[in-house]
Write an enzyme that holds these catalytic residues in place. Structure first.
Site, PDB file in Angstrom:
ATOM      1  N   ASP A  35       0.929  -1.033   0.104  1.00 43.85           N
ATOM      2  CA  ASP A  35       0.389  -0.056  -0.052  1.00 43.85           C
ATOM      3  C   ASP A  35       0.501   1.447  -0.175  1.00 43.85           C
ATOM      4  O   ASP A  35       2.126   1.429   0.468  1.00 43.85           O
ATOM      5  CB  ASP A  35      -1.185   0.078   1.473  1.00 43.85           C
ATOM      6  CG  ASP A  35      -2.092  -0.586   0.761  1.00 43.85           C
ATOM      7  OD1 ASP A  35      -2.184  -0.907   0.109  1.00 43.85           O
ATOM      8  OD2 ASP A  35      -2.861  -0.933   1.985  1.00 43.85           O
ATOM      9  N   LYS A  57      -3.659   3.363  -3.008  1.00 44.33           N
ATOM     10  CA  LYS A  57      -5.337   3.093  -2.091  1.00 44.33           C
ATOM     11  C   LYS A  57      -4.448   4.601  -1.172  1.00 44.33           C
ATOM     12  O   LYS A  57      -4.267   4.139   0.118  1.00 44.33           O
ATOM     13  CB  LYS A  57      -5.128   2.828  -0.932  1.00 44.33           C
ATOM     14  CG  LYS A  57      -6.152   1.524  -2.316  1.00 44.33           C
ATOM     15  CD  LYS A  57      -6.679   0.623  -0.827  1.00 44.33           C
ATOM     16  CE  LYS A  57      -7.807   1.168  -0.226  1.00 44.33           C
ATOM     17  NZ  LYS A  57      -9.371   0.582   0.260  1.00 44.33           N
ATOM     18  N   MET A 172      -6.998   8.993   9.575  1.00 40.93           N
ATOM     19  CA  MET A 172      -6.985   9.247   9.556  1.00 40.93           C
ATOM     20  C   MET A 172      -8.402  10.550   8.832  1.00 40.93           C
ATOM     21  O   MET A 172      -9.492  10.431   8.278  1.00 40.93           O
ATOM     22  CB  MET A 172      -8.104   8.394   8.251  1.00 40.93           C
ATOM     23  CG  MET A 172      -7.294   7.418   7.324  1.00 40.93           C
ATOM     24  SD  MET A 172      -8.101   5.829   7.195  1.00 40.93           S
ATOM     25  CE  MET A 172      -9.026   4.902   8.603  1.00 40.93           C
TER      26      MET A 172
END
Length: 505
Positions: A35, A57, A172
């Site tokens: 990732d 991503k 996030m």
């Protein structure tokens, strides 16, 4: 053969925070899927024949969508492959590892979870912020700042989170910071509560912003701080002033370009990384073995003719021992010889083969080496000098001038390494490199040949080992800023630290 998928926590960014089991899975994998947040340095442990797949991503920028990643993992597993799926942090802490595991389970593909170091704890730790601390915080919560957009309503229990938990860590969450702040204050969290944002936590490019709940939205906007970042809310943030240890290292915030051959770069890169630097490795040179002529072969097969064997570099040691091995010989062939090593690195290379040098000149400049050898080599002694194809003739000329019999054997050559050309050019073109290091004249000339335009180095400080390398840089039109007096990696690192911290003597 049945396949298996390892869902691996790749850690928060610092590649050294991978677990032992995670590293072992990478080493044996047929396929590696990684990732955006998984450090690409982890791929150094991949097999040469491993298939490497970047799954990307980032927020709103997907190289592969989650359903495509699920299908890929299932496909490779059904093909009987060993798959290492690298996910930033821990695969089960908002890493969607559970979703991937369910897809594998439904398809009948074996899988294992390999837990990792989550950024929710490690990023604050690298900023000097413990998520718990006696008498300050006895509880903490890890919360996603980016809920599933398909949900009809939020699953956040803001009332409980705001007042019942001491430390809140949001992952996030930077894109939803105004909402997070609004909800926390609306449900009872004091506006004066300390807040920290840690961007790219555990990496040499880490940024930390400290504020309060009521001011943090404006402060983040002014600083232009963007994702990926961890948000820490709570009184533990106040401990940062006392517990900072990572982002106050002497070279933190400095980007340093290392141009040494990749085989040799690790010692310099490691030393710089340990002092906080952001290191870019872009080798300008590499070494390769020379085809040996009849004279060189005679020297190797008649080592008894020499009393002293002198090595001028670690690479010389490696190629010499390989040449012996190619002839069915080993270190026992050196049993009756005196060994001289020029430089600490050369001495260490000999130690790795179980060979203890009899002589290591204190000063590594060729002229001083000649003086040292003149003092120990007898009239009847004969010296074999191991050098690369292109080397200064000061040592053999100086010894011969004093009546010492010297043979020079050349086993390898230094050539241009084209594989890192794009990395080198992009790094310099970005104008973000603070220092470029040159450890030999060949690194200077080959770097300039690869760059093509010396003006690309105009925004970068030049750091050289010793006056000979510096003279080559000057001759090429460069102006060295840092010149180490000691001709060693440690000497160069010390000179860089002195210049970066303003402690120039």
């Amino acid at each position: 053969m049945a396949g298996i998928v390892y869902l691996i926590g790749a850690g928060p960014g610092d590649s050294k925070l991978i677990t032992v089991k995670g590293k072992e899975c990478i080493e044996r994998a047929d396929v590696i899927v990684y990732d955006y947040l998984a450090d690409s340095k982890l791929l150094q442990w991949a097999r040469d024949d491993a298939e490497i797949i970047y799954a990307g991503k980032q927020c709103r920028d997907h190289t592969m969508h989650q359903y495509e990643i699920n299908e890929l993992l299932v496909k490779k597993g059904l093909e009987g492959k060993v798959v290492a799926r690298l996910k930033g942090g821990d695969p089960l802490v908002f890493g969607r590892g559970g979703e991937e595991a369910l897809a594998l389970h439904e398809a009948g593909v074996a899988f294992e979870f390999v837990p990792g170091v989550t950024s929710a704890i490690s990023a604050p730790a690298y900023a000097g912020i413990p998520v718990t601390h006696r008498a300050v915080a006895t509880s903490f919560a890890v919360i996603t700042g980016h809920e599933d957009p398909t949900k009809r309503e939020s699953g956040m229990h803001w009332k409980g989170l705001a007042t019942a938990v001491d430390t809140l860590t949001f992952v996030m969450g930077i894109g939803h910071l105004p909402m997070i702040v609004k909800e926390l204050m609306a449900h009872g969290r004091a506006p004066s509560t300390p807040v920290a944002l840690v961007r790219w936590g555990t990496k040499p490019i880490q940024e930390t912003l400290v504020s309060t709940l009521e001011d943090v939205v404006d402060d983040v906007a002014k600083a232009g701080l963007t994702s990926p970042a961890i948000i820490v809310v709570g009184d533990v943030v106040n401990l940062r002033d006392q517990l900072r240890w990572f982002d106050n290292k002497p070279l933190f915030g400095k980007t340093i370009l290392v141009t040494r051959a990749r085989r040799q770069a690790s010692a310099l890169s490691e030393a710089l990384l340990n002092l906080g630097a952001n290191v870019i490795e872009a080798a300008a040179i590499k070494t390769q073995a020379l085809a040996l002529d009849e004279v060189a072969c005679d020297m190797l097969e008649n080592l008894r003719a020499y009393s002293y064997i002198t090595f001028t570099s670690a690479e010389g040691v490696r190629y010499f021992l390989k040449a012996l091995a190619d002839r069915g010989l080993d270190t026992r062939a050196l049993g009756n010889h005196k060994i001289c090593a020029i430089g600490v690195a050369t001495g260490k290379a000999l130690h790795a083969y179980g060979i203890r040098p009899d002589c290591i000149p204190l000063n590594y400049q060729a002229e001083s080496v000649v003086e040292t050898l003149q003092a120990v080599v007898g009239d009847r002694d004969k010296v074999l000098l191991v050098q690369p194809k292109v080397a200064r003739s000061v040592i053999p000329d100086g010894l011969r001038a004093s009546g010492i019999d010297v043979d020079v054997i050349r086993l390898y050559e230094t050539v241009q390494d084209m594989s890192q050309r794009e990395v080198l050019q992009e790094a310099l073109a970005s104008k973000t490199v603070d220092y470029i290091t040159f450890t030999s004249s060949s690194t200077v000339t080959n770097t300039l040949a690869l760059v093509g335009d010396a003006s690309l180095l105009s925004a970068t400080k030049i750091a050289c080992i010793g006056p000979i390398t510096a003279a080559t840089a000057v001759k090429a039109g460069l102006e060295p800023t840092v010149i180490s007096e000691e001709y060693t990696i440690d000497g160069l690192v010390a000179a860089l630290v002195a210049h970066a911290t303003g402690n120039k003597e």
